[in-house]
Design an enzyme around this catalytic site. Sequence first.
Site, mmCIF file in Angstrom:
data_model
loop_
_atom_site.group_PDB
_atom_site.id
_atom_site.type_symbol
_atom_site.label_atom_id
_atom_site.label_comp_id
_atom_site.label_asym_id
_atom_site.label_seq_id
_atom_site.Cartn_x
_atom_site.Cartn_y
_atom_site.Cartn_z
ATOM 1 N N ILE A 189 -26.905 -26.681 -12.268
ATOM 2 C CA ILE A 189 -25.965 -27.528 -13.021
ATOM 3 C C ILE A 189 -24.872 -28.016 -12.086
ATOM 4 O O ILE A 189 -24.327 -29.091 -12.235
ATOM 5 C CB ILE A 189 -25.249 -26.735 -14.141
ATOM 6 N N GLY A 190 -24.526 -27.183 -11.141
ATOM 7 C CA GLY A 190 -23.450 -27.594 -10.244
ATOM 8 C C GLY A 190 -23.185 -26.525 -9.212
ATOM 9 O O GLY A 190 -23.648 -25.391 -9.328
ATOM 10 N N GLY B 118 -20.166 -24.526 -7.365
ATOM 11 C CA GLY B 118 -18.733 -24.220 -7.423
ATOM 12 C C GLY B 118 -18.384 -23.273 -6.310
ATOM 13 O O GLY B 118 -19.149 -23.096 -5.360
ATOM 14 N N ARG B 119 -17.229 -22.660 -6.456
ATOM 15 C CA ARG B 119 -16.764 -21.725 -5.442
ATOM 16 C C ARG B 119 -17.670 -20.522 -5.305
ATOM 17 O O ARG B 119 -17.752 -19.896 -4.267
ATOM 18 C CB ARG B 119 -15.368 -21.257 -5.820
ATOM 19 N N PHE B 120 -18.345 -20.160 -6.397
ATOM 20 C CA PHE B 120 -19.162 -18.952 -6.411
ATOM 21 C C PHE B 120 -20.512 -19.123 -5.744
ATOM 22 O O PHE B 120 -21.160 -18.161 -5.385
ATOM 23 C CB PHE B 120 -19.476 -18.553 -7.855
ATOM 24 N N GLY B 121 -20.962 -20.336 -5.653
ATOM 25 C CA GLY B 121 -22.339 -20.567 -5.273
ATOM 26 C C GLY B 121 -22.892 -21.582 -6.242
ATOM 27 O O GLY B 121 -22.148 -22.438 -6.720
ATOM 28 N N VAL C 114 -24.552 -22.739 -9.838
ATOM 29 C CA VAL C 114 -24.746 -22.356 -11.233
ATOM 30 C C VAL C 114 -26.019 -23.036 -11.752
ATOM 31 O O VAL C 114 -26.201 -24.240 -11.579
ATOM 32 C CB VAL C 114 -23.537 -22.766 -12.094
ATOM 33 N N ASP D 276 -8.037 -17.784 -12.030
ATOM 34 C CA ASP D 276 -8.575 -19.126 -11.779
ATOM 35 C C ASP D 276 -8.595 -19.937 -13.073
ATOM 36 O O ASP D 276 -9.567 -20.631 -13.368
ATOM 37 C CB ASP D 276 -9.993 -19.000 -11.180
ATOM 38 N N ASP E 138 -15.171 -17.703 -16.069
ATOM 39 C CA ASP E 138 -14.811 -17.362 -14.683
ATOM 40 C C ASP E 138 -13.574 -16.490 -14.515
ATOM 41 O O ASP E 138 -12.914 -16.544 -13.471
ATOM 42 C CB ASP E 138 -14.623 -18.641 -13.837
HETATM 43 P P1 ADP Z 1 -16.193 -24.996 -11.204
HETATM 44 O O1 ADP Z 1 -15.520 -24.029 -12.149
HETATM 45 O O2 ADP Z 1 -15.337 -25.323 -10.026
HETATM 46 O O3 ADP Z 1 -16.707 -26.212 -11.939
HETATM 47 P P2 ADP Z 1 -18.454 -23.234 -11.230
HETATM 48 O O4 ADP Z 1 -19.225 -22.612 -10.139
HETATM 49 O O5 ADP Z 1 -17.718 -22.311 -12.139
HETATM 50 O O6 ADP Z 1 -17.461 -24.266 -10.576
HETATM 51 O O7 ADP Z 1 -19.416 -24.130 -12.113
HETATM 52 C C1 ADP Z 1 -20.348 -25.051 -11.574
HETATM 53 C C2 ADP Z 1 -20.897 -25.922 -12.718
HETATM 54 O O8 ADP Z 1 -21.565 -25.105 -13.706
HETATM 55 C C3 ADP Z 1 -19.816 -26.679 -13.475
HETATM 56 O O9 ADP Z 1 -20.321 -27.955 -13.822
HETATM 57 C C4 ADP Z 1 -19.598 -25.851 -14.707
HETATM 58 O O10 ADP Z 1 -19.119 -26.630 -15.771
HETATM 59 C C5 ADP Z 1 -20.999 -25.303 -14.989
HETATM 60 N N1 ADP Z 1 -20.917 -24.010 -15.691
HETATM 61 C C6 ADP Z 1 -20.300 -22.903 -15.252
HETATM 62 N N2 ADP Z 1 -20.397 -21.891 -16.146
HETATM 63 C C7 ADP Z 1 -21.099 -22.394 -17.191
HETATM 64 C C8 ADP Z 1 -21.535 -21.855 -18.469
HETATM 65 N N3 ADP Z 1 -21.264 -20.595 -18.837
HETATM 66 N N4 ADP Z 1 -22.236 -22.667 -19.300
HETATM 67 C C9 ADP Z 1 -22.521 -23.943 -18.939
HETATM 68 N N5 ADP Z 1 -22.159 -24.502 -17.772
HETATM 69 C C10 ADP Z 1 -21.458 -23.751 -16.905
HETATM 70 MG MG MG Z 2 -16.052 -22.422 -13.173
#
Ligand code: ADP
Ligand code: MG
Length: 347
Positions: free
Chosen positions: A64-65, A67-70, A72, A180, A197
Amino acid sequence: NTSNDSDKTLIDSNTSDRILLDRVDSVDSQDDPLGHSWNRQNSLAATMREWDIPYEDLIISDPIGVGRFGTVHKGHWHGDVAIKVLHLVNDADYQAQLAAFRLELALLRKTRHENLVLFMGACMKPPRLAIVTSFCKGETLYTLIHEKKDTFKINKATIIASQVAQGMSYLHSRSIIHKDLRSKNIFIDSGKVVITDFGLFHVTKICRGNKKDDWLSVPRGWLCYLAPEIIRALKALQHAEKDLPFTKMSDLYAFGTVWYELLCSEWPFRSQPCETVIWQVGRGLKQSLNTVNAPREVKDILMSCWAFSPSERPDFTQITKALERVPRTRLIRSPSHPVHLSRSTEG
Ligand code: ADP
Ligand code: MG
């Protein structure tokens, strides 16, 4: 027969797990003044067994995307889930960071609140580390405000802020600091706020792309959530691998920024270069509210959350009460407000 009974106690791992788990709650809900490290280790081991999800059991779909964690991913594990797959850096600190990751997970399992994402478990066996939570179907406040350019009337903004405050006050009551809180980590799912998060910021240190040298190349829209005491600590990070001094009160500051976003549909200090923001916030200057045409109660909440001194910021119970006092009228922006300017040039 006594000897049989004691044998049974020894081999019945289910029973012993349960006893140990009971200890987990008492151990990690308070400090362990006598230093019972044996208890702690065994409790942690039991906790991990209960929340460990074998990586092979997950059905991992498209990312999906990042982020800082790696990365998702959307995934499937007894229903739709979000899977955060951590990208590891195998350096000297690796073992300590792995232990920190596990400790933070032990905190997450204690969270049950309707405004917090549901933590379902984690893959804890290196090199496959992942966090599994419920999947949020809605959109983040970030998407709604900064991408879709939605604006909220004061009533809706207040309802959203109240739900954020309730989730946060629950976290704080469990001694969990979010670290965060920002609009990207707040989902609106079927009209309900879901915060994600929380408590995981330290995990980011074991993720690629967040090493020392990158610390001051901060993501866009992140600085404005950082309280003055965090901003001032950023400088030290350039030279040493230190933790940022997040506290409940720095969460309050971040909440102030979310409240501003809800009201003004933009970030404070918008379009200002990082160095300027760091300089201003570090010296206690705040985003001016002159162009915000809002009732006094609304601005009072903003200013109290953004107080320079952490001890002057309210707690989330006080925020909830203050939000109840906000008059339910329509927020009218002055025509010179930047949101209108950017809109008209885009539209
Ligand atoms: P950030 O918070 O900087 O967007 P994340 O790593 O937390 O980075 O998230 C990456 C992507 O995954 C984002 O588009 C976020 O909206 C989506 N995402 C994170 N957690 C969830 C979740 N529980 N359900 C649906 N989408 C999620
Ligand atoms: Mg996030």
